[in-house]
Design a protein around this motif. Structure first.
Motif, PDB file in Angstrom:
ATOM      1  N   ILE A   1       0.842  -1.184   0.000  1.00 38.00           N
ATOM      2  CA  ILE A   1       0.000   0.000   0.000  1.00 38.00           C
ATOM      3  C   ILE A   1       0.883   1.242   0.000  1.00 38.00           C
ATOM      4  CG2 ILE A   1      -0.244  -0.056   2.523  1.00 38.00           C
ATOM      5  CD1 ILE A   1      -3.089   1.093   2.118  1.00 38.00           C
ATOM      6  N   ILE A   2       0.559   2.179  -0.862  1.00 37.75           N
ATOM      7  CA  ILE A   2       1.256   3.461  -0.953  1.00 37.75           C
ATOM      8  C   ILE A   2       0.286   4.518  -0.436  1.00 37.75           C
ATOM      9  CG2 ILE A   2       2.548   5.023  -2.435  1.00 37.75           C
ATOM     10  CD1 ILE A   2       3.653   2.140  -2.357  1.00 37.75           C
ATOM     11  N   GLY A   3       0.636   5.177   0.662  1.00 41.09           N
ATOM     12  CA  GLY A   3      -0.289   6.050   1.367  1.00 41.09           C
ATOM     13  C   GLY A   3      -0.584   7.352   0.650  1.00 41.09           C
ATOM     14  N   ALA A   4      -1.614   8.019   1.134  1.00 46.61           N
ATOM     15  CA  ALA A   4      -2.070   9.276   0.536  1.00 46.61           C
ATOM     16  C   ALA A   4      -0.945  10.296   0.508  1.00 46.61           C
ATOM     17  CB  ALA A   4      -3.257   9.818   1.330  1.00 46.61           C
ATOM     18  N   GLY A   5      -0.743  10.904  -0.660  1.00 43.54           N
ATOM     19  CA  GLY A   5       0.258  11.946  -0.788  1.00 43.54           C
ATOM     20  C   GLY A   5       1.690  11.467  -0.797  1.00 43.54           C
ATOM     21  N   ALA A   6       1.916  10.151  -0.758  1.00 41.41           N
ATOM     22  CA  ALA A   6       3.290   9.629  -0.807  1.00 41.41           C
ATOM     23  C   ALA A   6       3.830   9.700  -2.229  1.00 41.41           C
ATOM     24  CB  ALA A   6       3.324   8.191  -0.292  1.00 41.41           C
ATOM     25  N   ARG A   7       5.154   9.633  -2.350  1.00 38.13           N
ATOM     26  CA  ARG A   7       5.800   9.664  -3.663  1.00 38.13           C
ATOM     27  C   ARG A   7       6.826   8.538  -3.742  1.00 38.13           C
ATOM     28  NH1 ARG A   7       5.985  13.578  -7.464  1.00 38.13           N
ATOM     29  NH2 ARG A   7       7.632  13.411  -9.039  1.00 38.13           N
ATOM     30  N   VAL A   8       6.674   7.688  -4.746  1.00 38.51           N
ATOM     31  CA  VAL A   8       7.623   6.609  -5.005  1.00 38.51           C
ATOM     32  C   VAL A   8       8.227   6.876  -6.371  1.00 38.51           C
ATOM     33  CG1 VAL A   8       7.938   4.128  -5.298  1.00 38.51           C
ATOM     34  CG2 VAL A   8       6.297   4.982  -3.604  1.00 38.51           C
ATOM     35  N   GLU A   9       9.543   7.051  -6.412  1.00 33.45           N
ATOM     36  CA  GLU A   9      10.218   7.474  -7.649  1.00 33.45           C
ATOM     37  C   GLU A   9      11.450   6.616  -7.890  1.00 33.45           C
ATOM     38  OE1 GLU A   9      12.752  11.364  -9.195  1.00 33.45           O
ATOM     39  OE2 GLU A   9      11.273  11.582  -7.592  1.00 33.45           O
ATOM     40  N   ALA A  10      11.525   6.005  -9.088  1.00 31.70           N
ATOM     41  CA  ALA A  10      12.689   5.217  -9.501  1.00 31.70           C
ATOM     42  C   ALA A  10      13.075   4.211  -8.417  1.00 31.70           C
ATOM     43  CB  ALA A  10      13.861   6.142  -9.836  1.00 31.70           C
ATOM     44  N   SER A  11      12.083   3.495  -7.896  1.00 29.85           N
ATOM     45  CA  SER A  11      12.316   2.605  -6.762  1.00 29.85           C
ATOM     46  C   SER A  11      11.597   1.279  -6.945  1.00 29.85           C
ATOM     47  CB  SER A  11      11.835   3.268  -5.455  1.00 29.85           C
ATOM     48  OG  SER A  11      12.592   4.400  -5.153  1.00 29.85           O
ATOM     49  N   TYR A  12      11.921   0.348  -6.061  1.00 29.18           N
ATOM     50  CA  TYR A  12      11.242  -0.945  -5.988  1.00 29.18           C
ATOM     51  C   TYR A  12      10.607  -1.065  -4.608  1.00 29.18           C
ATOM     52  CZ  TYR A  12      10.661  -5.961  -5.158  1.00 29.18           C
ATOM     53  OH  TYR A  12      10.164  -7.191  -4.818  1.00 29.18           O
TER      54      TYR A  12
END
Length: 354
Positions: free
Chosen positions: A273-284
């Motif tokens: 789960i990726i939470g509200a307003g989170a940012r995942v960039e160039a990642s695993y």
């Protein structure tokens, strides 16, 4: 029937996280573990809630409010120190009145709820009813001894020589008979008023104490390993959903991207789960990972972990089996000089590769 939920205690086994956060509000699948208990109580048809709180009262009260979000009416009961479960019952005496009640430990997690337990208690109405589960090391728990008919014949708190492998789960149901038992207690060797002693008092007074061995899943989320295991279990039931933005990325399996979250040039393998307003960039982001609201994960790998809100992980090779607190910053160390630079809270545990 009323509910008495214990949401005090210092959470020493979850330090340093619990130096700044109530242990009952540490999230699994981005929801505080306490909320799962409150939802179970409401689902059982109970509306009157007494919350026993300590030094983290302000934080608990800000999260739960008046209880209406859960269909409950919350009353806050201050316990000056964690002096035992039976002490919590004694300070709640006026709130409980002459009603039957369920006592629920706020850092416990039970799959399947307590509906059937409450229904049976209301129908049979023993003086007390307890839930038990088989454990590998019963000396760490309150332990019950049963007779051939399954009736409780003795209880002991953290015994050196347990008479069975049946440990008490953190859910108890009582009639008002327990108040006389609590009133007659003296502190144990731990300096606490033990609920096991109160239940033993009921047994010796000839009152009926029933038990049921839990068939579902139960965890006391008092340490990191158990938190991660409960997080894994809850994530297993995720329904995939994308309410945020996903660009140039691969989502595999049961993945939730909450509103306002951004996933760019990344690979997320569920359940996660990726939470509200989170940012995942160039990642695993690997399986069994909960990324809290407002977090940043950039140029990193993370798996089987819980990341609390607003934490930042940037440029880190790989993280796994970790619990990362609010507003934490995780970055790579400088390549030279070859040394470790640490700022650690009390009771921290650190593993450094040579």
């Amino acid at each position: 029937m009323k509910a008495l939920v214990l949401a005090g205690g210092s959470g020493t086994r979850l330090r340093p996280i619990t130096h700044t956060s109530a242990k009952q509000l540490v999230p699994v699948a981005n929801k505080p573990v306490l909320f799962y208990g409150l939802e179970a109580i409401a689902a059982a048809g109970i509306t009157d809630l007494g919350l026993v709180v300590g030094d983290t009262q302000a934080e608990i009260e800000a999260a739960v409010g008046d209880g209406s979000a859960f269909g409950l009416r919350a009353t806050y009961l201050r316990q000056r120190a964690p002096l035992g479960l039976a002490h919590a019952v004694s300070i709640a005496r006026d709130f409980l009145g002459d009603d039957d009640f369920v006592m629920y430990l706020g850092d416990n997690f039970i799959v399947g709820g307590i509906d059937a337990l409450v229904e049976r208690f209301a129908r049979v109405r023993p003086a007390a009813q307890i839930m038990l589960t088989r454990v590998g090391d019963p000396s760490q728990f309150g332990v019950a001894e049963l007779d051939a008919d399954g009736r409780v014949v003795s209880l002991a708190e953290k015994p050196a020589h347990p008479k069975s492998d049946l440990a008490l789960v953190g859910v108890y149901l009582f009639t008002p008979a327990v108040h006389a038992a609590v009133a007659g207690l003296k502190p144990s060797w731990r300096g606490e008023l033990e609920i096991t002693d109160a239940i033993q008092w009921l047994i010796e007074a000839g009152l009926r104490v029933d038990s049921s061995v839990i068939s579902g899943y139960w965890k006391d989320t008092g340490n990191v390993a158990d938190m991660l295991e409960v997080n894994r279990l809850v994530l297993e039931s995720l329904e995939p959903r994308t309410d945020g933005r996903v660009d140039g990325s691969e989502l595999i399996g049961r993945v939730v991207v909450e509103r306002g979250a951004v996933v760019e040039r990344s690979r997320v393998v569920g359940p996660a789960i990726i939470g509200a307003g989170a940012r995942v960039e160039a990642s695993y982001v690997g399986p069994f990972t909960s990324i809290g609201a407002g977090c940043v994960v950039a140029r990193s790998e993370i798996e089987y972990s819980i990341v609390l809100p607003r934490a930042s992980i940037d440029g880190v090779g790989r993280i796994e089996a970790s619990l990362i607190g609010h507003d934490v910053e995780v970055t790579p160390a400088p390549s030279t000089p070859r040394a470790h630079r640490l700022v650690l809270g009390d009771h921290s545990k650190v593993q450094i590769s040579s």
